[in-house]
Motif scaffolding. Structure first.
Motif, PDB file in Angstrom:
ATOM      1  N   ARG A  22      30.361 -43.244  24.135  1.00 11.23           N
ATOM      2  CA  ARG A  22      31.794 -42.920  24.104  1.00 11.23           C
ATOM      3  C   ARG A  22      32.650 -44.038  23.532  1.00 11.23           C
ATOM      4  O   ARG A  22      33.704 -44.384  24.053  1.00 11.23           O
ATOM      5  CB  ARG A  22      32.294 -42.501  25.489  1.00 11.23           C
ATOM      6  N   ILE A 118      42.043 -38.688  20.680  1.00 15.07           N
ATOM      7  CA  ILE A 118      40.639 -38.327  20.926  1.00 15.07           C
ATOM      8  C   ILE A 118      39.978 -39.411  21.770  1.00 15.07           C
ATOM      9  O   ILE A 118      39.201 -39.133  22.687  1.00 15.07           O
ATOM     10  CB  ILE A 118      39.868 -38.065  19.612  1.00 15.07           C
ATOM     11  N   VAL A 126      36.933 -39.723  30.458  1.00 15.62           N
ATOM     12  CA  VAL A 126      35.720 -39.305  31.153  1.00 15.62           C
ATOM     13  C   VAL A 126      35.407 -40.309  32.277  1.00 15.62           C
ATOM     14  O   VAL A 126      34.873 -39.947  33.317  1.00 15.62           O
ATOM     15  CB  VAL A 126      34.561 -39.151  30.143  1.00 15.62           C
ATOM     16  N   LYS A 131      34.038 -35.658  37.781  1.00 14.05           N
ATOM     17  CA  LYS A 131      32.605 -35.858  37.877  1.00 14.05           C
ATOM     18  C   LYS A 131      32.283 -37.349  38.095  1.00 14.05           C
ATOM     19  O   LYS A 131      31.500 -37.703  38.962  1.00 14.05           O
ATOM     20  CB  LYS A 131      31.975 -35.334  36.570  1.00 14.05           C
ATOM     21  N   MET A 132      32.914 -38.195  37.289  1.00 17.23           N
ATOM     22  CA  MET A 132      32.637 -39.624  37.356  1.00 17.23           C
ATOM     23  C   MET A 132      33.160 -40.231  38.656  1.00 17.23           C
ATOM     24  O   MET A 132      32.467 -40.990  39.320  1.00 17.23           O
ATOM     25  CB  MET A 132      33.269 -40.319  36.146  1.00 17.23           C
ATOM     26  N   ILE A 170      33.987 -31.512  28.198  1.00 14.75           N
ATOM     27  CA  ILE A 170      33.821 -30.147  27.677  1.00 14.75           C
ATOM     28  C   ILE A 170      34.375 -29.072  28.621  1.00 14.75           C
ATOM     29  O   ILE A 170      35.161 -28.237  28.202  1.00 14.75           O
ATOM     30  CB  ILE A 170      32.359 -29.813  27.267  1.00 14.75           C
ATOM     31  N   GLU A 171      34.016 -29.115  29.912  1.00 13.84           N
ATOM     32  CA  GLU A 171      34.490 -28.057  30.813  1.00 13.84           C
ATOM     33  C   GLU A 171      35.990 -28.158  31.120  1.00 13.84           C
ATOM     34  O   GLU A 171      36.635 -27.147  31.356  1.00 13.84           O
ATOM     35  CB  GLU A 171      33.724 -28.065  32.144  1.00 13.84           C
ATOM     36  N   TYR A 175      40.651 -31.595  28.408  1.00 13.08           N
ATOM     37  CA  TYR A 175      39.690 -32.216  27.499  1.00 13.08           C
ATOM     38  C   TYR A 175      39.580 -31.396  26.219  1.00 13.08           C
ATOM     39  O   TYR A 175      39.657 -31.903  25.112  1.00 13.08           O
ATOM     40  CB  TYR A 175      38.330 -32.315  28.193  1.00 13.08           C
ATOM     41  N   ARG A 176      39.445 -30.092  26.391  1.00 10.24           N
ATOM     42  CA  ARG A 176      39.264 -29.227  25.214  1.00 10.24           C
ATOM     43  C   ARG A 176      40.557 -29.086  24.412  1.00 10.24           C
ATOM     44  O   ARG A 176      40.542 -29.084  23.190  1.00 10.24           O
ATOM     45  CB  ARG A 176      38.746 -27.847  25.633  1.00 10.24           C
ATOM     46  N   LEU A 179      40.929 -32.151  22.309  1.00  8.33           N
ATOM     47  CA  LEU A 179      40.025 -32.136  21.164  1.00  8.33           C
ATOM     48  C   LEU A 179      40.608 -31.255  20.048  1.00  8.33           C
ATOM     49  O   LEU A 179      40.560 -31.609  18.863  1.00  8.33           O
ATOM     50  CB  LEU A 179      38.661 -31.618  21.619  1.00  8.33           C
ATOM     51  N   MET A 180      41.190 -30.135  20.432  1.00  5.86           N
ATOM     52  CA  MET A 180      41.839 -29.283  19.432  1.00  5.86           C
ATOM     53  C   MET A 180      43.030 -30.007  18.801  1.00  5.86           C
ATOM     54  O   MET A 180      43.243 -29.932  17.589  1.00  5.86           O
ATOM     55  CB  MET A 180      42.312 -27.968  20.066  1.00  5.86           C
ATOM     56  N   ARG A 183      42.265 -32.292  16.081  1.00  8.08           N
ATOM     57  CA  ARG A 183      42.007 -31.653  14.774  1.00  8.08           C
ATOM     58  C   ARG A 183      43.321 -31.381  14.064  1.00  8.08           C
ATOM     59  O   ARG A 183      43.438 -31.573  12.858  1.00  8.08           O
ATOM     60  CB  ARG A 183      41.205 -30.371  14.971  1.00  8.08           C
TER      61      ARG A 183
ATOM     62  N   THR B  29      33.298 -34.080  15.269  1.00  6.89           N
ATOM     63  CA  THR B  29      34.360 -33.712  16.227  1.00  6.89           C
ATOM     64  C   THR B  29      35.500 -32.971  15.532  1.00  6.89           C
ATOM     65  O   THR B  29      36.343 -32.386  16.196  1.00  6.89           O
ATOM     66  CB  THR B  29      34.943 -34.939  16.960  1.00  6.89           C
ATOM     67  N   ALA B  30      35.538 -33.042  14.201  1.00  8.14           N
ATOM     68  CA  ALA B  30      36.593 -32.347  13.456  1.00  8.14           C
ATOM     69  C   ALA B  30      36.181 -30.928  13.096  1.00  8.14           C
ATOM     70  O   ALA B  30      37.026 -30.102  12.761  1.00  8.14           O
ATOM     71  CB  ALA B  30      36.934 -33.123  12.183  1.00  8.14           C
ATOM     72  N   GLU B  37      32.207 -27.718  20.558  1.00  8.92           N
ATOM     73  CA  GLU B  37      32.315 -26.949  21.816  1.00  8.92           C
ATOM     74  C   GLU B  37      31.597 -25.610  21.668  1.00  8.92           C
ATOM     75  O   GLU B  37      30.926 -25.150  22.597  1.00  8.92           O
ATOM     76  CB  GLU B  37      33.772 -26.658  22.206  1.00  8.92           C
ATOM     77  N   LEU B  41      28.765 -24.990  24.302  1.00 12.03           N
ATOM     78  CA  LEU B  41      29.021 -23.934  25.281  1.00 12.03           C
ATOM     79  C   LEU B  41      28.285 -22.644  24.933  1.00 12.03           C
ATOM     80  O   LEU B  41      28.363 -21.660  25.662  1.00 12.03           O
ATOM     81  CB  LEU B  41      30.529 -23.663  25.407  1.00 12.03           C
ATOM     82  N   PRO B  55      25.704 -40.468  21.033  1.00 13.91           N
ATOM     83  CA  PRO B  55      26.442 -41.618  21.554  1.00 13.91           C
ATOM     84  C   PRO B  55      27.959 -41.443  21.552  1.00 13.91           C
ATOM     85  O   PRO B  55      28.627 -41.885  22.483  1.00 13.91           O
ATOM     86  CB  PRO B  55      26.038 -42.755  20.608  1.00 13.91           C
ATOM     87  N   LEU B  56      28.499 -40.767  20.550  1.00 14.54           N
ATOM     88  CA  LEU B  56      29.961 -40.739  20.451  1.00 14.54           C
ATOM     89  C   LEU B  56      30.641 -40.124  21.666  1.00 14.54           C
ATOM     90  O   LEU B  56      31.697 -40.587  22.071  1.00 14.54           O
ATOM     91  CB  LEU B  56      30.415 -40.012  19.181  1.00 14.54           C
ATOM     92  N   ILE B  57      30.066 -39.068  22.242  1.00 11.26           N
ATOM     93  CA  ILE B  57      30.780 -38.475  23.378  1.00 11.26           C
ATOM     94  C   ILE B  57      29.935 -38.383  24.650  1.00 11.26           C
ATOM     95  O   ILE B  57      30.349 -37.782  25.625  1.00 11.26           O
ATOM     96  CB  ILE B  57      31.339 -37.066  23.053  1.00 11.26           C
ATOM     97  N   ASP B  58      28.778 -38.993  24.666  1.00 11.63           N
ATOM     98  CA  ASP B  58      27.868 -38.769  25.793  1.00 11.63           C
ATOM     99  C   ASP B  58      28.425 -39.296  27.113  1.00 11.63           C
ATOM    100  O   ASP B  58      29.075 -40.337  27.169  1.00 11.63           O
ATOM    101  CB  ASP B  58      26.505 -39.407  25.524  1.00 11.63           C
ATOM    102  N   TYR B  59      28.125 -38.567  28.165  1.00 10.23           N
ATOM    103  CA  TYR B  59      28.541 -38.976  29.508  1.00 10.23           C
ATOM    104  C   TYR B  59      27.713 -40.166  29.966  1.00 10.23           C
ATOM    105  O   TYR B  59      28.197 -41.084  30.615  1.00 10.23           O
ATOM    106  CB  TYR B  59      28.356 -37.785  30.450  1.00 10.23           C
ATOM    107  N   MET B 261      39.554 -29.898   6.155  1.00 17.20           N
ATOM    108  CA  MET B 261      39.583 -29.280   7.483  1.00 17.20           C
ATOM    109  C   MET B 261      40.480 -28.060   7.387  1.00 17.20           C
ATOM    110  O   MET B 261      41.607 -28.178   6.929  1.00 17.20           O
ATOM    111  CB  MET B 261      40.205 -30.221   8.514  1.00 17.20           C
TER     112      MET B 261
END
Ligand code: SF4
Ligand code: SF4
Lengths: 591, 342
Positions: A22, A118, A126, A131-132, A170-171, A175-176, A179-180, A183, B29-30, B37, B41, B55-59, B261
């Protein structure tokens, strides 16, 4: 599992996290923790990637440098391209049309909006999500679930616990949504600079972007949607971060270090900036983010010439051979001031790959420092926003209606948007340079960038409506010249230094924020800012060593917004009593 | 093995520690067609369950994160798609140290090089995706005079390398990668792994055909100006950019058509010269970027009359720039022109 044996001053457990995720790039953290005193005992910082830009740029056409240097960074490459164009403009003696500079400013503003958004919501938060927090501080989670959010009316989440749920990866709905939004802001960026993240339309002398009414309508409609979103973002983070101070008394010590901040300024004002070195003091102060060096809360200078002359590159613990400091490319700057042998204009990069040895050389990152006449200061950028807001606030120079710097604070005014009335945010100079304040500033700076963008759109449309639609000025590359550029990459100070000999690049040294922040111990033994901020910080996590996630350390590292395509590792040295390769797979080992 | 109905979980292992800028991770991510997602999902019909180790978004962090890679290297993670980002340095040209590492070797405490990871993981990967021009062909870090001897994944593994499932390295070039080009290729491969799609169609440089068959010029909305002989000498106008450095006629890339994009942005379509960033010959064969490409002179002058001739002249140039420079290779010798000091 046996407990670590007793050392002279408590139990030290060596722990590492490599890579840290991250963030951008590969970062590892090696810490030694005193669980009895609940403190990090010691810390070192090291990088794992070398690519050699300064090496392979030698002998190339100087006009290629913005295309090449953009590739240094995959999240803020455009900051490099911009900085390189500034550098080239100085070297070629070209001043782009005003409209071009407004377009660059609009692109860069969109980059700040995108990148801070972002990073904050999808990478940093996070560490603060349900969760964390449940995994690291169950007590804090219980309290959060019961604590009403003071700004619930603004952001729509009733409790702090609801905010934490909303930023679950993600959930979480926030967060979602973020992310939008990241963009949408990148679309704004692409309107101005063509492609994210390596722009196609930036050039020395201006931009290739075709300036039409449509360009600015397309940008502004998106900007207003983003501003609507921001009116929830800022209060949401205030609530979340303030809660940590309340729930964990003493949390202000996490990631705290001496106030040693640097900001190189951002967004040129074309009405003042002519890119001439001799006038740099003047146009530097006219930037819409004011440059400045802040030591112990006091402004040392906001003069880009002084800032430039004070930069020193030390090698210390990094994998390079030293260069001859007496053979200088540049002995004096264009104002006649002597230029030091350790200044980027005079640097030669000589890689020397070798084994990692934490007692000797352990990093591919060099150690940039700022020499104040007595000391080589290990300035940090605090991830960018905190230094920018602090510097702008103290200088009190910016006053454009949407923004006013007051000497103590920065006031940001945002107009009415789809679902929210006008809003006024005030970022006040905080008491500490610490993890929480670095993160908080990141939200406010998004509002700052958006407010600046509104001003730039006004200005650009004035040009366009007056028929001044040219966006590029021609130039010739001189046989011999020097140039430098200063701006703010998303995560902090960015400088480029170029020397042209015989029409080719003789020397080119970019200094992005990460070397400043992630530098290892320098030749005087002074630790770099990550090392310094983590070393000695308290630990609040409730987990015992075998389940330890290092969350407070992770929060500190991420508060600096590490951007490590040049990879960084952090290591805590000292007496090794027990080595834990992973907080996940605990194993005992004596060394 | 965890399963989802009849389909196994497909793991995506992502190594961003090649010599890269992480721009291809950021690009993903773009992406919106599909978005990350959408993939995670599982909102697309027929898509297997996918778990990213990215790595970029991993928990997860550190060895908790690396453990997935170690498991895969022991053949205990099945199936997985390996995504490599960044060029592969030549670790053989020096006796000590590393150019780039990813996690640590528990035995030595030293970083595990990306090269070692490729050696460990390639035999077990169902597919390997080289994301971005650095990973595909070497890219910017493989420029003349570079000290690391950088090369692309196919240069490292061998151009005829095939995965155990019979797939060559799948190359998705772009500097950075066009976001949807990457997510769409991943989607195709995930569908192929799940048995929903036939073998991914690739060209001679291992690019997905449907994305890279056409040239920039063929998709450029300024081609009308080209045809009318209206060539600008200045940046910031609406005319054809060939005289100020556009290489569009000999570059394979869909960006002017697809935009960057959501159809927005791009290169020549929005006033930026095409510098050939998707090409095996990038960057050296396109530098200095801001000069008129050699050969553009005749071709732009005579375009209207000699269309057929132009096409054959062009295919000669295309042939040159569609090849890598000769110094991108394995072995103990560094031939980039840099004189090592170690
Ligand atoms: S700008 Fe480039 S791609 Fe577009 S028509 Fe001209 S040469 Fe072709
Ligand atoms: S049009 Fe050219 S410069 Fe633009 S992405 Fe495609 S190959 Fe790269």
């Amino acid at each position: 599992m046996t407990m670590p044996s007793q050392g002279p001053s408590g139990k030290l457990v060596e722990m590492n996290w490599d890579p840290i995720t991250r963030i951008v790039g590969s970062l590892g953290i090696y810490t030694k923790i005193d669980f009895e005193k609940r403190k990090v005992a010691e810390c070192k910082s090291t990088s794992s990637i070398f690519r050699g830009y300064s090496v392979f740029m030698k002998g190339k056409d100087p006009r290629d440098s913005h295309f090449i240097t953009s590739r240094i960074c995959g999240i803020c490459g455009d900051n490099h391209a911009t900085c390189s164009c500034y550098t080239q403009n100085m070297a070629y003696g070209v001043k782009p049309p005003h409209l071009a500079e407004w377009i660059v400013n609009l692109g860069e503003a969109a980059e700040y909006m995108f990148d801070h958004n972002i990073f904050q919501e999808n990478l940093v938060c996070v560490d603060f999500c349900e969760k964390m927090v449940k995994e690291t501080n169950p007590g804090v989670w219980e309290r959060a679930a019961k604590t009403e959010a003071p700004h619930a009316a603004e952001h729509g989440y009733r409790t702090i616990g609801d905010i934490m749920k909303a930023v679950n990866p993600i959930e979480g709905d926030f967060y979602r949504e973020a992310l939008m939004m990241s963009r949408l802001t990148r679309e704004m960026f692409c309107l101005m600079e063509g492609r994210h993240v390596h722009p196609s339309t930036l050039y020395p002398g201006g931009v290739g972007t075709v300036a039409t009414v449509q360009l600015f309508s397309d940008y502004t409609t998106r900007l207003m949607r983003y501003i609507d979103f921001l009116k929830r973002v800022v209060p949401l983070h205030d609530d979340l971060f303030d809660f940590f101070y309340q729930a964990l008394p003493g949390y202000h010590e996490v990631g705290q270090r001496r106030i040693l901040l640097g900001c190189w300024g951002s967004f040129q004002d074309p009405e003042v900036c002519n890119f001439r070195y001799a006038d740099m003091t003047n146009w530097g102060r006219a930037m819409f983010v004011t440059p400045g060096i802040i030591v112990d809360g006091k402004l040392v200078t906001n003069d880009l010439v002084q800032i430039n002359l004070g930069i020193r590159i030390l090698l210390g613990s990094s994998y390079y051979s030293d260069w001859q400091t007496d053979e200088k490319f540049v002995t004096h700057d264009p104002l006649g001031n002597p230029v030091d042998g350790r200044h980027p204009w005079n640097q030669t990069t000589i890689p020397m790959p070798q084994k990692r040895d934490f007692d000797e050389k352990y990093s591919w990152v060099m150690s940039p420092r700022w020499y104040d006449g007595k000391n080589h200061l290990a300035l940090d950028t605090g991830g960018g926003p905190i230094a920018r807001l602090w510097s702008t606030a103290l200088s009190g120079l910016v006053d454009i209606g949407y923004i006013k710097a007051t000497g103590k604070s920065v006031v940001i005014n945002l107009p009415r948007s789809a679902s929210k009335p006008e809003a006024r945010f005030e970022w006040k100079i905080p008491k500490w340079s610490n993890t929480i304040e670095r993160d908080r500033a990141r939200s406010y700076f998004q509002a700052y960038a958006a407010a600046c963008a509104l001003h730039f759109v006004d200005k650009a449309l004035q040009e366009l409506r007056a028929g001044r639609d040219k966006t590029w000025e021609s130039f010739k590359v001189p046989k011999d010249a020097i140039g430098c550029g200063f701006t703010e990459a998303v995560r902090g100070v960015l400088s480029h230094h170029m020397v042209i000999r015989g029409g080719k690049i003789a020397n080119y040294h970019p200094y992005p924020p990460t070397p400043w922040n992630a530098s290892p111990r320098d030749s005087f033994g002074t630790p770099g800012p990550y090392e310094d901020a983590i070393q000695g910080q308290p630990i609040f996590e409730e987990n015992p060593p075998d389940k330890f996630k290092g969350i407070d350390i992770m929060r500190t590292v991420r508060s600096f917004d590490p951007c490590l395509p040049c990879g960084v590792h952090i290591y805590a040295g000292g007496r090794v009593i027990e080595q834990v390769h992973s907080p996940f797979h605990f194993e005992e080992k004596q060394r | 093995m965890p399963t989802n109905g009849e389909h196994p979980v497909v793991h995506v292992l992502w190594i961003n520690a090649g010599l890269s800028c992480d721009g291809d991770s950021v690009a993903l991510t773009a992406a919106m067609q599909p978005s990350i997602e959408d993939i995670v999902l599982g909102v697309l019909p027929g898509l297997p369950k996918v778990v990213f180790h990215w790595p970029l978004i991993d928990y997860q962090n550190g060895e908790e994160f690396m453990e997935w890679f170690w498991m895969a290297s022991r053949g205990q993670l099945e199936p997985f798609v390996l995504v490599v980002e960044g060029s592969i340095p030549n670790e053989q040209i020096k006796s000590e140290g590393y150019w780039t590492g990813f996690g640590n070797d528990p035995k030595t405490g030293q970083p595990v090089t990306v090269n070692e990871w490729l050696d460990k993981l390639a035999p077990y990967a169902t597919a390997i995706v080289a994301a971005g021009t650095c990973a595909t062909y070497g890219g910017i870090h493989a420029m003349e005079g570079n000290p690391t001897g950088a090369m692309g994944v196919p240069d490292y593994l061998g151009w005829s390398w095939k995965s155990k499932a019979g797939l060559p390295v799948v190359c998705v070039p772009g500097c950075p990668i066009q976001p949807d080009n990457l997510s769409e290729t991943l989607l195709y491969l995930l569908n192929q792994v799940a048995g929903n799609a036939p073998m991914i169609p690739l060209d001679e440089n291992l690019r997905p055909r449907w994305l890279f068959d056409l040239t920039v010029h063929e998709g450029c909305d300024r081609a009308g100006f080209y045809e009318q002989g209206q060539f600008t000498k200045e940046y910031g106008t609406v005319e054809c950019l060939v005289k100020i450095g556009c290489w569009g006629p000999v570059v394979k890339c869909n960006v002017p058509k697809r935009g960057w994009m959501a159809g927005i942005g791009g290169c020549p379509n929005v006033g930026g010269i095409c510098i050939g960033c998707t090409m095996p010959g990038f960057p050296d064969m396109f530098m200095p970027f801001m000069d008129e490409p050699p050969g553009a002179k005749i071709s732009s002058r005579t375009v209207a009359i000699y269309g057929g001739l132009i096409r054959s002249l062009r295919s000669m140039t295309l042939h040159t720039v569609d090849k890598e420079t000769k110094w991108r290779h394995r072995g103990p010798a560094l031939t980039t022109g840099y004189r090592p000091t170690w």
